[in-house]
Structures are given as structure tokens and as C-alpha cells.
Scaffold this motif. Sequence first.
Motif, PDB file in Angstrom:
ATOM      1  N   ILE A 183       0.893  -1.065  -0.044  1.00 48.57           N
ATOM      2  CA  ILE A 183       0.099   0.095  -0.027  1.00 48.57           C
ATOM      3  C   ILE A 183       1.016   1.382   0.125  1.00 48.57           C
ATOM      4  CG2 ILE A 183      -1.782   1.101   1.317  1.00 48.57           C
ATOM      5  CD1 ILE A 183      -2.470  -1.441   2.515  1.00 48.57           C
ATOM      6  N   PRO A 184       0.547   2.109  -0.788  1.00 48.18           N
ATOM      7  CA  PRO A 184       1.513   3.435  -0.917  1.00 48.18           C
ATOM      8  C   PRO A 184       1.293   4.260   0.408  1.00 48.18           C
ATOM      9  CG  PRO A 184      -0.538   3.658  -2.106  1.00 48.18           C
ATOM     10  CD  PRO A 184      -0.280   2.171  -2.096  1.00 48.18           C
ATOM     11  N   ILE A 185       2.262   4.473   1.191  1.00 52.04           N
ATOM     12  CA  ILE A 185       2.417   5.088   2.586  1.00 52.04           C
ATOM     13  C   ILE A 185       3.683   5.869   2.791  1.00 52.04           C
ATOM     14  CG2 ILE A 185       1.947   4.663   5.120  1.00 52.04           C
ATOM     15  CD1 ILE A 185       0.537   2.245   4.661  1.00 52.04           C
ATOM     16  N   PHE A 186       3.447   6.832   3.426  1.00 51.32           N
ATOM     17  CA  PHE A 186       4.652   7.856   4.019  1.00 51.32           C
ATOM     18  C   PHE A 186       4.746   7.601   5.219  1.00 51.32           C
ATOM     19  CE2 PHE A 186       6.190  11.700   5.465  1.00 51.32           C
ATOM     20  CZ  PHE A 186       7.425  11.734   5.038  1.00 51.32           C
ATOM     21  N   ILE A 187       5.907   7.176   5.858  1.00 52.94           N
ATOM     22  CA  ILE A 187       6.191   7.102   7.062  1.00 52.94           C
ATOM     23  C   ILE A 187       7.267   8.041   7.539  1.00 52.94           C
ATOM     24  CG2 ILE A 187       6.572   5.504   9.096  1.00 52.94           C
ATOM     25  CD1 ILE A 187       5.488   3.316   7.700  1.00 52.94           C
ATOM     26  N   GLU A 188       6.906   8.909   8.713  1.00 52.36           N
ATOM     27  CA  GLU A 188       8.076   9.605   9.222  1.00 52.36           C
ATOM     28  C   GLU A 188       8.371   9.364  10.555  1.00 52.36           C
ATOM     29  OE1 GLU A 188       8.696  14.529   9.353  1.00 52.36           O
ATOM     30  OE2 GLU A 188       6.743  13.817   9.966  1.00 52.36           O
ATOM     31  N   TYR A 189       9.715   9.326  11.126  1.00 47.83           N
ATOM     32  CA  TYR A 189       9.981   9.149  12.398  1.00 47.83           C
ATOM     33  C   TYR A 189      10.737  10.350  12.779  1.00 47.83           C
ATOM     34  CZ  TYR A 189       9.281   4.304  10.968  1.00 47.83           C
ATOM     35  OH  TYR A 189       8.729   3.120  10.265  1.00 47.83           O
ATOM     36  N   ARG A 190      10.740  10.358  14.382  1.00 46.46           N
ATOM     37  CA  ARG A 190      11.491  11.511  14.825  1.00 46.46           C
ATOM     38  C   ARG A 190      11.758  11.218  16.182  1.00 46.46           C
ATOM     39  NH1 ARG A 190       9.019  15.169  18.519  1.00 46.46           N
ATOM     40  NH2 ARG A 190       6.804  15.688  18.124  1.00 46.46           N
ATOM     41  N   ASP A 191      12.724  11.424  16.912  1.00 45.55           N
ATOM     42  CA  ASP A 191      13.011  11.242  18.560  1.00 45.55           C
ATOM     43  C   ASP A 191      11.939  12.076  19.116  1.00 45.55           C
ATOM     44  OD1 ASP A 191      14.808   9.133  17.967  1.00 45.55           O
ATOM     45  OD2 ASP A 191      16.411  10.365  17.783  1.00 45.55           O
ATOM     46  N   PRO A 192      11.688  11.743  20.395  1.00 46.77           N
ATOM     47  CA  PRO A 192      10.923  12.549  21.270  1.00 46.77           C
ATOM     48  C   PRO A 192      11.754  13.896  21.767  1.00 46.77           C
ATOM     49  CG  PRO A 192      11.376  10.563  22.349  1.00 46.77           C
ATOM     50  CD  PRO A 192      11.731  10.250  20.866  1.00 46.77           C
ATOM     51  N   VAL A 193      11.114  14.995  21.922  1.00 43.99           N
ATOM     52  CA  VAL A 193      11.907  16.162  22.545  1.00 43.99           C
ATOM     53  C   VAL A 193      11.248  16.558  24.051  1.00 43.99           C
ATOM     54  CG1 VAL A 193      12.332  18.548  22.259  1.00 43.99           C
ATOM     55  CG2 VAL A 193      12.028  16.934  20.093  1.00 43.99           C
ATOM     56  N   ARG A 194      12.498  16.435  24.842  1.00 39.12           N
ATOM     57  CA  ARG A 194      12.357  16.531  26.388  1.00 39.12           C
ATOM     58  C   ARG A 194      11.460  17.960  26.518  1.00 39.12           C
ATOM     59  NH1 ARG A 194      13.875  14.772  31.557  1.00 39.12           N
ATOM     60  NH2 ARG A 194      15.310  13.206  30.446  1.00 39.12           N
ATOM     61  N   GLY A 195      10.551  18.211  27.268  1.00 37.26           N
ATOM     62  CA  GLY A 195       9.796  19.472  27.340  1.00 37.26           C
ATOM     63  C   GLY A 195       8.764  19.884  26.470  1.00 37.26           C
ATOM     64  N   VAL A 196       8.723  19.035  25.326  1.00 45.41           N
ATOM     65  CA  VAL A 196       7.586  19.413  24.141  1.00 45.41           C
ATOM     66  C   VAL A 196       6.978  18.126  24.197  1.00 45.41           C
ATOM     67  CG1 VAL A 196       7.384  19.585  21.864  1.00 45.41           C
ATOM     68  CG2 VAL A 196       9.228  20.696  23.041  1.00 45.41           C
ATOM     69  N   ASP A 197       7.308  16.908  24.136  1.00 49.76           N
ATOM     70  CA  ASP A 197       6.647  15.584  24.035  1.00 49.76           C
ATOM     71  C   ASP A 197       6.260  15.069  25.163  1.00 49.76           C
ATOM     72  OD1 ASP A 197       6.240  15.683  21.033  1.00 49.76           O
ATOM     73  OD2 ASP A 197       8.701  14.981  21.049  1.00 49.76           O
ATOM     74  N   ASN A 198       5.231  14.138  25.141  1.00 49.15           N
ATOM     75  CA  ASN A 198       4.884  13.177  26.425  1.00 49.15           C
ATOM     76  C   ASN A 198       4.664  12.018  25.789  1.00 49.15           C
ATOM     77  OD1 ASN A 198       4.288  12.444  28.935  1.00 49.15           O
ATOM     78  ND2 ASN A 198       2.236  13.114  28.820  1.00 49.15           N
ATOM     79  N   PRO A 199       5.382  11.112  25.545  1.00 51.87           N
ATOM     80  CA  PRO A 199       5.520   9.810  25.009  1.00 51.87           C
ATOM     81  C   PRO A 199       4.821   8.871  25.893  1.00 51.87           C
ATOM     82  CG  PRO A 199       7.663  10.521  24.475  1.00 51.87           C
ATOM     83  CD  PRO A 199       7.011  11.792  25.689  1.00 51.87           C
ATOM     84  N   PRO A 200       4.132   7.951  25.579  1.00 53.64           N
ATOM     85  CA  PRO A 200       3.695   6.709  26.425  1.00 53.64           C
ATOM     86  C   PRO A 200       5.026   6.112  26.969  1.00 53.64           C
ATOM     87  CG  PRO A 200       3.224   6.077  24.432  1.00 53.64           C
ATOM     88  CD  PRO A 200       3.728   7.495  24.295  1.00 53.64           C
ATOM     89  N   THR A 201       4.547   5.485  28.102  1.00 52.85           N
ATOM     90  CA  THR A 201       5.805   4.629  28.672  1.00 52.85           C
ATOM     91  C   THR A 201       5.386   3.126  28.585  1.00 52.85           C
ATOM     92  OG1 THR A 201       6.178   6.232  30.634  1.00 52.85           O
ATOM     93  CG2 THR A 201       6.769   3.929  31.006  1.00 52.85           C
ATOM     94  N   LYS A 202       6.229   2.371  28.049  1.00 56.99           N
ATOM     95  CA  LYS A 202       6.398   0.975  27.813  1.00 56.99           C
ATOM     96  C   LYS A 202       7.405   0.234  28.906  1.00 56.99           C
ATOM     97  CE  LYS A 202       6.609  -2.969  24.471  1.00 56.99           C
ATOM     98  NZ  LYS A 202       7.287  -3.493  23.318  1.00 56.99           N
ATOM     99  N   PHE A 203       6.988  -0.517  29.830  1.00 59.41           N
ATOM    100  CA  PHE A 203       7.655  -0.886  30.910  1.00 59.41           C
ATOM    101  C   PHE A 203       8.560  -1.982  30.082  1.00 59.41           C
ATOM    102  CE2 PHE A 203       4.230  -0.125  33.633  1.00 59.41           C
ATOM    103  CZ  PHE A 203       5.032   0.562  34.750  1.00 59.41           C
ATOM    104  N   ASN A 204       9.747  -1.886  30.401  1.00 56.26           N
ATOM    105  CA  ASN A 204      11.001  -2.934  29.954  1.00 56.26           C
ATOM    106  C   ASN A 204      11.562  -3.625  30.988  1.00 56.26           C
ATOM    107  OD1 ASN A 204      12.435  -3.447  27.791  1.00 56.26           O
ATOM    108  ND2 ASN A 204      14.087  -1.946  28.079  1.00 56.26           N
ATOM    109  N   ASN A 205      10.747  -4.198  32.041  1.00 57.26           N
ATOM    110  CA  ASN A 205      11.197  -5.310  32.700  1.00 57.26           C
ATOM    111  C   ASN A 205      11.157  -6.711  32.396  1.00 57.26           C
ATOM    112  OD1 ASN A 205      11.771  -3.375  34.975  1.00 57.26           O
ATOM    113  ND2 ASN A 205       9.522  -2.949  34.783  1.00 57.26           N
ATOM    114  N   LYS A 206      12.156  -7.527  32.634  1.00 53.73           N
ATOM    115  CA  LYS A 206      12.223  -8.904  32.417  1.00 53.73           C
ATOM    116  C   LYS A 206      11.950  -9.901  33.359  1.00 53.73           C
ATOM    117  CE  LYS A 206      13.338  -7.252  28.063  1.00 53.73           C
ATOM    118  NZ  LYS A 206      12.025  -7.061  27.194  1.00 53.73           N
TER     119      LYS A 206
END
Length: 657
Positions: free
Chosen positions: A304-327
Motif C-alpha cells: 500500500i502506498p504509505i509515507f512514514i516519518e519518524y523522529r525522536d521525542p523532545v524533552r519538554g515538548v513531547d509526552n510519549p507513553p511509557t512501555k515497561f521494559n522489565n524482564k
Amino acid sequence: MGLLLSKPSEMVKINVAFLQAYKEKVLRLLQEAGVIDIEPVEAEKIVREYERLQSLRERINSLIQKAKGLAINVSITGLELSSIELSRIEKDVASLQDEVALLESKLKHIREMLGSLKMLQAAITPLPDAMETTEIYYEGRHLSSILLTGKQETINELVEKPGLIKAAHSFKVNEEQVSIIVYVPSQNLNQLLSLASSMGIWYPGRQLLEFIQQHKSISSLKEHLEKMITELNMEAESLEGKIVEKIKSHGEILGKYLLIVENHIEYYKVSGMTTDLKHLSAVTGWLPRDAVRTLEDLIRKANIPIFIEYRDPVRGVDNPPTKFNNKGVVRYFQFITRLYGVPSYWEYDPTPLIMYSFAFFFGIMNADAGYALAGIISILLIMDKLVENPYSNAYKEFKGLLIASNIASLVLGLLSGSLFGDLLSSIFNINIPAILTVFSQPVEFIKLALLIGLMHVNIAHVLATMKFVREKRRGDLLNEVGLFISELFGIPYVLKAFFRYEIPFLTLIPEKILLYLALLGVVIVIVGNYLSMRGLGFLMWIFQLTGILGDVMSYVRLAGVSLASFYMASSFNIMVKLVINGLSTIIPGVTGAMVAYIISAPLLLLIHLMVMVLSQLGAFVHSLRLCMLEFLMKFYDGSGREYNPFSIVAFKRIVVS
């Protein structure tokens, strides 16, 4: 740092753009991928369709809730999700609702009739059997009679109304209720009935009057009433059973429909979060960095023709969700972290520290090999049956947490030689040498608890200091530094000046110097509080110092709960031993001893089951308190939101209690 604190999974901001023509296919693809936490954007979207789905879900849930005792596991496939149309679901649900509504209408009519008949039965119970039923209701040309029943005081109030009632004959139903046959002028009958109704006084309605008139005597009426009430009760129970069986017979398909509707609701939620241009749509959200390749491979296969853009989160601007990383075992203790709050993306996850702390505290307070082993067996064999949904992630974490904590209890119980208190030594005269003797020495145990508390509280303050350094909070940082200096020199000064106890490495420092350095720490605390709270800081600093003392003293509960459980078990063991000795005296010889032990076995089981429950509950509650109030509050915010990807829900457990 990973052994003490963990870092949530790295997230990247993702923007997915696609042609309007491919919108539905792309959203379905993203739902199948199940890796993007969608963020809402302002756009007006398919509200009517969403409300239609919400209404349909409520209708299905309403039907399911009518089936008491229903417990089903429901799953759907991708083919079912795409092939079963909503119009078919609506048609099937409406058809079943009509069938159930017809049965409920009949049931309602029967219940209303039952209520009226039972009221009539209660009202005529004290009436003489030989009385004619015409006394209950008679409407003549000049004089009429009617049966009324209600509370004594209400009936009296009605009878005392001037000029309304000519005569009355009262019969006592019970301590509060009376039945009364009143005789009134026919022209006043409607007024009387209206007044009685407004006062909450019952009288037979038209439907009952037709039934009453079929009988000549009260005796015949009573007999027929009893029979009719029994038949109607049976009919009502039969209808209730038919309704439940009707729902249960459709339970699996209803559950499947519910799951499909809920997936459609999630789809339209996200569809409403898309941004639409004239020919282009876009979705924005958060994606774990390690899931980027998975998503790209899926899109590549879909062609399917899709355009994807990625960028790293910026502290103080973004509020990304938290994915626990415990094993491993650590992930079970995320349950406690969530109770306090999900870590924000920008802070460390304290779950590893919580695991060490909680399991250790639980192990100390429940340091008995017998209770720990019994707890593990109970959790594995019984606990699943006591919860509504044993498949939920939260329950699995809670269960794993309890098992891990009880394993810590088992180890410490074996080291301390404790098995159901002192059961072996008290009952069987078998002495097991303890490797850890401190648990049986109250004074030393309290000292150990205070030392553990001092270390645990200061670990929290070290983490708080690191946090304040990162966030450049000068006042809070000075406050922490002042507390450390006060503790470092103030505790040795108190021990040396008042208890003549010398701490190694600090013996060379004179008492006055220790005092001056401790006071310097206090001054730094006051300055830090002033920078944080201005003038109020001159008053609040004292609570910082006393708070340390209170926090450390709180850890005495480690010794208190543990010793309380041990001595309670020990006391019961002594009492059972006295019972055994008494029975052995009554019945001498080997036979007497065997009988004594056989009789005492159920008593021991019941006693130690009670002590086990109290010990486990006390250890859990107090460990939770120490981890939350004395530890996490000092350095942890827990103001984040958990990663919740847009995905297909393929399994659901439905239980109606």
C-alpha cells in the motif's frame, strides 16, 4: 543502573500519511500490527457511527447480564472481524431482544399479579373463615363496604376522619399491620379510596374484586389463593429459567458479537483521531523503537502506498507513553509501581528496586517456611478460582508478585528455623538449629529493622538527589545535601554523647566537631527550604529532620509483624501441646498418644490456617506501605501514561455473577 532502576522502552514519534482511498486498509493494517499508540488530533469524524456502536455494545451487554452464572471464553479471528457485518449483528441482537422482552413482559405481569395476591392473602389472614366475601367489597345503593390494610396508626388516622366512615371492624395482622372492613355511604366510597391510596393504605383493585366475587366464603378464598400463588410462583420461576437459558444458548455468539463491536469501536476511535486533507489522511502516534522494523515489514507486504516519518521525542515538548521494559520476575512487581503511578517516559522505572524491597520486607515479616510454603500452594491451587478473570495481565503480575515474595519468605524461614512458629520443638520436641538467630531476639531484631530502614530511606534520598541534580532544583538539592550531612554527623554524635557508643571511622572526630557539622547540615536544610518555599521554609525545615526520624522508626514494623506472627503461632502451639498432654494422661500408653495427636491435628490445621492468612495479609500491607510512603514518595513522580497500542482484541473472558 539497570539492577536498581530500569528505563522504559525507547519510543519514536511516527507520522503515517496515506491516500484517502486507502484509509480503511491502512487503519486495518495498523490495527493488525498492534504497535502504535495513537495520539488524537483535532478533526470531526464519524460520531454517528461511533454512537451507533456504543449503543449496540450496551444492548449486547444488557442481554448478557441477564444470564446469571454465565462464564465463557470468547475469541475471534481476523476473518470473522472483517466478514461479520454490523447490520447482521444488529438484526440478530434485535431479534433476541424481542424474544426476551416478550418473556419479560409475561414475567412482569405474573409478578404484579403475585404481589396483589400476596397482599390480599396477608390482608384476609386474620378474617374469620366463615365470613362471606361480600363483606370484603360491597357497593350498594346507600351503603358500601371495602377491605383496607395498612399500619395501625395510618388506619386509625383514616378512621378518625369526620363524616367519612359509618362503622368499621378491625382485625390484627401482626404487631404493626391491621386489616379493617369499613362501611361508608356509597357516595363517599370514591373519596375514601382516593384518600386511602394517598396515605399508603392498600385495598383490592378491580382485577382482584372479580377474583374475590368468585368465592362465597373467606375459607374458600384463602384455599384458592394459596393454590394460585403457588402456581404463579412456579410459572414465574419457569419464565426466569427460560430467559436465562435463552441468553445462555446464545452466550457464545453474543460474546463474539461483543468482541467484534468493541474492535469496531477501537477502530472508529482511531479513525476519529486521523487528520484529513482533500486527498490525504494521516495518523500520528508513538512506536517502540524495536517495533519499527516489524511495522515496515508488514506495510511492505501489504503493498500500500504509505509515507512514514519518524523522529525522536523532545524533552519538554513531547509526552510519549511509557512501555515497561522489565524482564523475568521483575515484571511481576510492575503491579506495585502501577498502584503508585506509571513512570513518565523521562524518568527511571523503580520496579527493580521495588522488587528487592517488597520481596525482602515481605520475607522478613512472613519469615516462616511453613506459612510461606502453604501460601505458595494456596496461590497456585486456589487463587485462580477466587477472581473473575485469571487471564488478565494485572492478575498475572499480582500472582507472580505473591509467589516471588513467598519464596523470599521460604528462604528466610528456613534460615531462621521457623516452621509454623515453633511447631516442631513445641509439639514434637524436634529442635532445628537456626542459621539466622536475629529473628528470635526481639531487641536485636528491632536494631536490624532500624538499620534496614536507615539504609532504605537514604537510598530514596540518594535517588531524589540525583533527580534534583538532573532537574537543576537548587533548593531541593541543598535540602537533600543538608539532610545527608545532618545524618552523617548527627547520628554518631547522639550515639557517642548519650549512649557512649563509638561508630568505627568516626571515633577520631571530637564530639563538638560532630555537633558543629550536624548543625551545619541543619543550616543547609533551612537554606534549601527557603529557596524552595521562601518564607515558609523557615518553618518547614523542622519537618524535614523529624520526617527522617519518623520514616526510619516506621521500619520497626518489620520486627513487630514478624515477631507477632511467630509468638501468636508459638502460643497456639503451646495450647495444643497442653491439649495433647491432657488427652495422653486420660488415655495412657501409645494408644493415648496417637489418639491425642489425631484429635489435635484438625485443631492445628485450623489455627495455623488463620495465622497464615493474618501473617500473609500483614506482610503484604506493611510491605506496600514501606515501599510507597517511606520510599517512592521521596523521588518518584509516577505521572506518566502507559503504552496502549491500537490493536485487535482477539480474546475476552465474560463472567456474569
